[in-house]
Structures are given as C-alpha cells and as structure tokens.
Scaffold this motif. Sequence first.
Motif, PDB file in Angstrom:
ATOM      1  N   LYS A   1      49.584  31.138  41.192  1.00 42.97           N
ATOM      2  CA  LYS A   1      48.364  31.870  40.833  1.00 42.97           C
ATOM      3  C   LYS A   1      48.448  32.412  39.411  1.00 42.97           C
ATOM      4  O   LYS A   1      47.440  32.463  38.711  1.00 42.97           O
ATOM      5  CB  LYS A   1      48.129  33.013  41.820  1.00 42.97           C
TER       6      LYS A   1
ATOM      7  N   TYR B   1      43.765  38.869  41.719  1.00 47.26           N
ATOM      8  CA  TYR B   1      42.404  38.954  42.230  1.00 47.26           C
ATOM      9  C   TYR B   1      42.384  38.616  43.719  1.00 47.26           C
ATOM     10  O   TYR B   1      43.073  37.700  44.171  1.00 47.26           O
ATOM     11  CB  TYR B   1      41.477  38.011  41.451  1.00 47.26           C
ATOM     12  N   CYS B   2      41.592  39.372  44.466  1.00 47.98           N
ATOM     13  CA  CYS B   2      41.492  39.220  45.913  1.00 47.98           C
ATOM     14  C   CYS B   2      40.981  37.825  46.277  1.00 47.98           C
ATOM     15  O   CYS B   2      40.006  37.338  45.695  1.00 47.98           O
ATOM     16  CB  CYS B   2      40.553  40.283  46.470  1.00 47.98           C
ATOM     17  N   GLU B   3      41.640  37.190  47.236  1.00 50.13           N
ATOM     18  CA  GLU B   3      41.235  35.854  47.667  1.00 50.13           C
ATOM     19  C   GLU B   3      39.893  35.850  48.384  1.00 50.13           C
ATOM     20  O   GLU B   3      39.227  34.822  48.428  1.00 50.13           O
ATOM     21  CB  GLU B   3      42.299  35.253  48.591  1.00 50.13           C
TER      22      GLU B   3
ATOM     23  N   TYR C   1      43.161  44.138  32.209  1.00 46.74           N
ATOM     24  CA  TYR C   1      43.650  43.677  33.511  1.00 46.74           C
ATOM     25  C   TYR C   1      43.999  42.184  33.487  1.00 46.74           C
ATOM     26  O   TYR C   1      43.203  41.358  33.084  1.00 46.74           O
ATOM     27  CB  TYR C   1      42.613  43.959  34.601  1.00 46.74           C
TER      28      TYR C   1
ATOM     29  N   GLY D   1      37.290  38.426  45.429  1.00 48.51           N
ATOM     30  CA  GLY D   1      37.380  38.114  44.007  1.00 48.51           C
ATOM     31  C   GLY D   1      37.575  39.347  43.140  1.00 48.51           C
ATOM     32  O   GLY D   1      37.711  39.246  41.922  1.00 48.51           O
ATOM     33  N   ASP D   2      37.592  40.539  43.754  1.00 47.36           N
ATOM     34  CA  ASP D   2      37.792  41.785  43.018  1.00 47.36           C
ATOM     35  C   ASP D   2      39.255  41.921  42.589  1.00 47.36           C
ATOM     36  O   ASP D   2      40.147  41.363  43.229  1.00 47.36           O
ATOM     37  CB  ASP D   2      37.427  42.985  43.896  1.00 47.36           C
ATOM     38  N   PRO D   3      39.515  42.704  41.541  1.00 52.99           N
ATOM     39  CA  PRO D   3      40.906  42.958  41.146  1.00 52.99           C
ATOM     40  C   PRO D   3      41.677  43.634  42.281  1.00 52.99           C
ATOM     41  O   PRO D   3      41.154  44.533  42.945  1.00 52.99           O
ATOM     42  CB  PRO D   3      40.784  43.889  39.946  1.00 52.99           C
ATOM     43  N   ILE D   4      42.899  43.199  42.501  1.00 56.90           N
ATOM     44  CA  ILE D   4      43.759  43.804  43.522  1.00 56.90           C
ATOM     45  C   ILE D   4      44.229  45.172  43.047  1.00 56.90           C
ATOM     46  O   ILE D   4      44.343  46.097  43.835  1.00 56.90           O
ATOM     47  CB  ILE D   4      44.946  42.870  43.856  1.00 56.90           C
TER      48      ILE D   4
ATOM     49  N   SER E   1      44.479  32.943  38.655  1.00 53.68           N
ATOM     50  CA  SER E   1      43.856  33.668  39.765  1.00 53.68           C
ATOM     51  C   SER E   1      44.709  34.820  40.289  1.00 53.68           C
ATOM     52  O   SER E   1      44.293  35.526  41.200  1.00 53.68           O
ATOM     53  CB  SER E   1      43.533  32.702  40.910  1.00 53.68           C
TER      54      SER E   1
ATOM     55  N   SER F   1      42.787  42.609  48.115  1.00 54.87           N
ATOM     56  CA  SER F   1      42.619  43.970  47.592  1.00 54.87           C
ATOM     57  C   SER F   1      42.888  44.954  48.722  1.00 54.87           C
ATOM     58  O   SER F   1      42.898  44.593  49.904  1.00 54.87           O
ATOM     59  CB  SER F   1      41.192  44.161  47.066  1.00 54.87           C
TER      60      SER F   1
END
Length: 139
Positions: A90, A98-100, A19, A103-106, A95, A120
């Motif tokens: 980003k 990744y969710c602002e 990822y 912090g999880d992967p979108i 960055s 996300s």
Amino acid sequence: MPPSPISERKLLQMPASDYMNERQLAFFRLDLRAETQAEIESGRRAIATAELAAADELDRATAEEENRQRLRFTERKYLLLRKIHRALEKIEDGSYGYCEISGDPIGLQRLLLRPTAELSFEEKARQEELERNYTKRRG
C-alpha cells in the motif's frame, strides 16, 4: 535522494495537509518485516529443537505445552508478516494510511499504534459493533 528520517514527535507535529507525504511514508516504511521474519525463524528453530522425551509425564506435558505456545506465537507472527507485506504494498501504490472502506485518512496516531491498520477508527468501531450485535443475536 530519500527523505531524511523523521521522529515520531515531528511526525505528529506536521500539518494535516502533509498527511502521507514522502517523509511520513518513509517513517512507516521502516523494516518491520526483517524483525518479524527473525522472530518467526527463532520460533521455528525452538520448535524443531525442543526435546519432548522428558523423564516423566509432567515434564513431557510441560514441554508439549511450551511447544504449543511457541507454535501459536509463530503462527501469529506469520499472520503479522502478511499484514506487513500488505502495508508495504500500500505504501508503494499510494493507498497506505487510508481506510479501505470509507477512503478517509486512518490517522497518524492510529498508524503509530498499529502500522498495519487498514480501517479508520470509526470504521473499525462500526465493524466491532456489528460483530457484537451479531454475537448477541446468535447467543
């Protein structure tokens, strides 16, 4: 040497451990900016050259409405251009994807649908639910 281009299908077949690796970032780095800027310029030219001195009131009203629609389209493209710039920043700072908030992967599928996504799916759904609840309370 930059990574070789990758297809959308191959992108989705990559393991989760890959990822936002260099090949995936290169895929999303595609220059949407140039296309969007060209659309903005085209809209600006159309607005600038539109003739509003029509023969009768109906023609003039139609021309004014077309101009308003061009302006709205161009404004939306300006907003998209800002989001594209943020996405490219980003990518450069690591960055992207990744969710602002969490912090999880979108997720690749969401990014393929909306390359400028900053949240996300779960966070976006939570945000929309809060907005719906707020609107119901106000209404």
